[in-house]
Design a protein around this motif. Sequence first.
Motif, short mmCIF file in Angstrom:
data_model
loop_
_atom_site.label_atom_id
_atom_site.label_comp_id
_atom_site.label_asym_id
_atom_site.label_seq_id
_atom_site.Cartn_x
_atom_site.Cartn_y
_atom_site.Cartn_z
N PHE A 112 -0.94 -11.05 -3.74
CA PHE A 112 -0.02 -12.15 -4.03
C PHE A 112 1.44 -11.71 -3.86
CE2 PHE A 112 2.55 -14.51 -7.16
CZ PHE A 112 2.41 -15.78 -6.63
N LEU A 113 1.75 -10.46 -4.27
CA LEU A 113 3.14 -10.00 -4.23
C LEU A 113 3.56 -9.40 -2.89
CD1 LEU A 113 3.33 -8.24 -7.72
CD2 LEU A 113 4.24 -10.48 -7.09
N LEU A 114 2.62 -8.78 -2.21
CA LEU A 114 2.96 -8.06 -0.99
C LEU A 114 2.32 -8.71 0.23
CD1 LEU A 114 2.35 -4.42 -2.28
CD2 LEU A 114 4.53 -5.59 -2.07
N PRO A 115 2.95 -8.55 1.39
CA PRO A 115 2.32 -9.03 2.61
C PRO A 115 1.07 -8.19 2.94
CG PRO A 115 4.41 -7.97 3.10
CD PRO A 115 4.27 -8.00 1.62
N LEU A 116 0.26 -8.69 3.82
CA LEU A 116 -1.00 -8.04 4.17
C LEU A 116 -0.79 -6.62 4.66
CD1 LEU A 116 -4.05 -8.22 4.50
CD2 LEU A 116 -3.66 -9.14 6.80
N GLY A 117 0.23 -6.40 5.48
CA GLY A 117 0.50 -5.05 6.01
C GLY A 117 0.77 -4.04 4.90
N ALA A 118 1.55 -4.44 3.92
CA ALA A 118 1.85 -3.53 2.81
C ALA A 118 0.61 -3.26 1.97
CB ALA A 118 2.96 -4.13 1.94
N SER A 119 -0.20 -4.27 1.77
CA SER A 119 -1.44 -4.10 1.01
C SER A 119 -2.39 -3.16 1.74
CB SER A 119 -2.10 -5.46 0.78
OG SER A 119 -3.26 -5.32 0.03
N LEU A 120 -2.48 -3.29 3.05
CA LEU A 120 -3.34 -2.39 3.84
C LEU A 120 -2.80 -0.96 3.84
CD1 LEU A 120 -4.24 -4.72 6.84
CD2 LEU A 120 -5.70 -4.06 4.92
N THR A 121 -1.48 -0.82 3.86
CA THR A 121 -0.87 0.51 3.79
C THR A 121 -1.18 1.16 2.46
OG1 THR A 121 0.89 -0.20 5.26
CG2 THR A 121 1.30 1.77 3.96
N LEU A 122 -1.08 0.41 1.36
CA LEU A 122 -1.45 0.95 0.05
C LEU A 122 -2.90 1.39 0.02
CD1 LEU A 122 0.30 -1.40 -2.52
CD2 LEU A 122 0.80 0.99 -2.06
N THR A 123 -3.76 0.60 0.65
CA THR A 123 -5.17 0.96 0.70
C THR A 123 -5.38 2.25 1.48
OG1 THR A 123 -5.76 -1.38 0.60
CG2 THR A 123 -7.46 0.13 1.36
N ALA A 124 -4.68 2.41 2.58
CA ALA A 124 -4.83 3.61 3.40
C ALA A 124 -4.34 4.86 2.67
CB ALA A 124 -4.08 3.44 4.72
N TYR A 125 -3.27 4.73 1.90
CA TYR A 125 -2.70 5.88 1.21
C TYR A 125 -3.06 5.92 -0.28
CZ TYR A 125 -0.02 6.60 5.43
OH TYR A 125 0.33 6.84 6.73
N SER A 126 -4.09 5.20 -0.65
CA SER A 126 -4.51 5.15 -2.05
C SER A 126 -4.80 6.52 -2.65
CB SER A 126 -5.74 4.24 -2.17
OG SER A 126 -6.25 4.26 -3.46
N PRO A 127 -5.53 7.41 -1.96
CA PRO A 127 -5.77 8.74 -2.56
C PRO A 127 -4.49 9.52 -2.80
CG PRO A 127 -7.28 8.38 -0.75
CD PRO A 127 -6.29 7.26 -0.72
N LEU A 128 -3.57 9.45 -1.86
CA LEU A 128 -2.30 10.16 -2.00
C LEU A 128 -1.49 9.60 -3.18
CD1 LEU A 128 -0.35 12.27 -0.84
CD2 LEU A 128 0.60 10.46 0.60
N LEU A 129 -1.47 8.30 -3.33
CA LEU A 129 -0.74 7.69 -4.44
C LEU A 129 -1.41 7.98 -5.78
CD1 LEU A 129 0.17 4.32 -2.72
CD2 LEU A 129 1.70 6.22 -3.22
N THR A 130 -2.73 8.07 -5.79
CA THR A 130 -3.43 8.43 -7.03
C THR A 130 -3.13 9.88 -7.40
OG1 THR A 130 -5.18 6.84 -6.47
CG2 THR A 130 -5.67 8.44 -8.20
N VAL A 131 -3.07 10.76 -6.42
CA VAL A 131 -2.69 12.16 -6.68
C VAL A 131 -1.27 12.20 -7.23
CG1 VAL A 131 -2.16 14.38 -5.58
CG2 VAL A 131 -4.29 13.21 -5.04
N LEU A 132 -0.39 11.40 -6.68
CA LEU A 132 0.98 11.33 -7.18
C LEU A 132 0.99 10.87 -8.65
CD1 LEU A 132 4.05 11.53 -6.66
CD2 LEU A 132 3.94 9.15 -5.87
N SER A 133 0.17 9.91 -8.98
CA SER A 133 0.05 9.45 -10.38
C SER A 133 -0.45 10.57 -11.28
CB SER A 133 -0.92 8.28 -10.47
OG SER A 133 -0.45 7.20 -9.74
#
Length: 153
Positions: A112-133
């Motif tokens: 709802f908040l982000l365009p499809l491209g940003a949502s797909l980018t988050l999905t692709a980098y999900s492991p990296l962002l979880t490691v960052l968390s």
Amino acid sequence: MSYLIIHAIRTRPIITIIASLGIFLLIPLIQSINTPLAWEIWFVDLLNKPFNATLYIMFSILFGIYITLYIYTKSISCCNINRKKYLQSGTIGSILGFIVGVCPACFSFIAFLLPLGASLTLTAYSPLLTVLSIVIITFSIYKLGGLRVYREQ
């Protein structure tokens, strides 16, 4: 010799368990508002992405430990720590790990908040962002004094 984090978990194990399970199960609970199949989708996603699932389990455990340590250090007076500052960094790590945990594309308000491209980018980098968390929460645990040696008062 024991660390403060070990003492905090031994003193308040229920808080650790409830916070860890709560953050772990929060995504399918929120998704179940939109679809009755949320639990099945979430479980299949965990099975299909074992690396992401392992990272999310680690994140959930560290979240529970962080909450327990924060509550414990707040209740004792021996710790002169700027809790507000590390509460903010721990909160940032928690939000990041929660939103992009296992399946950010499944989390409805991201779409709802982000365009499809940003949502797909988050999905692709999900492991990296979880490691960052995980790194942010671990840093917050360290700065809260969790790795200091605990001495009986």
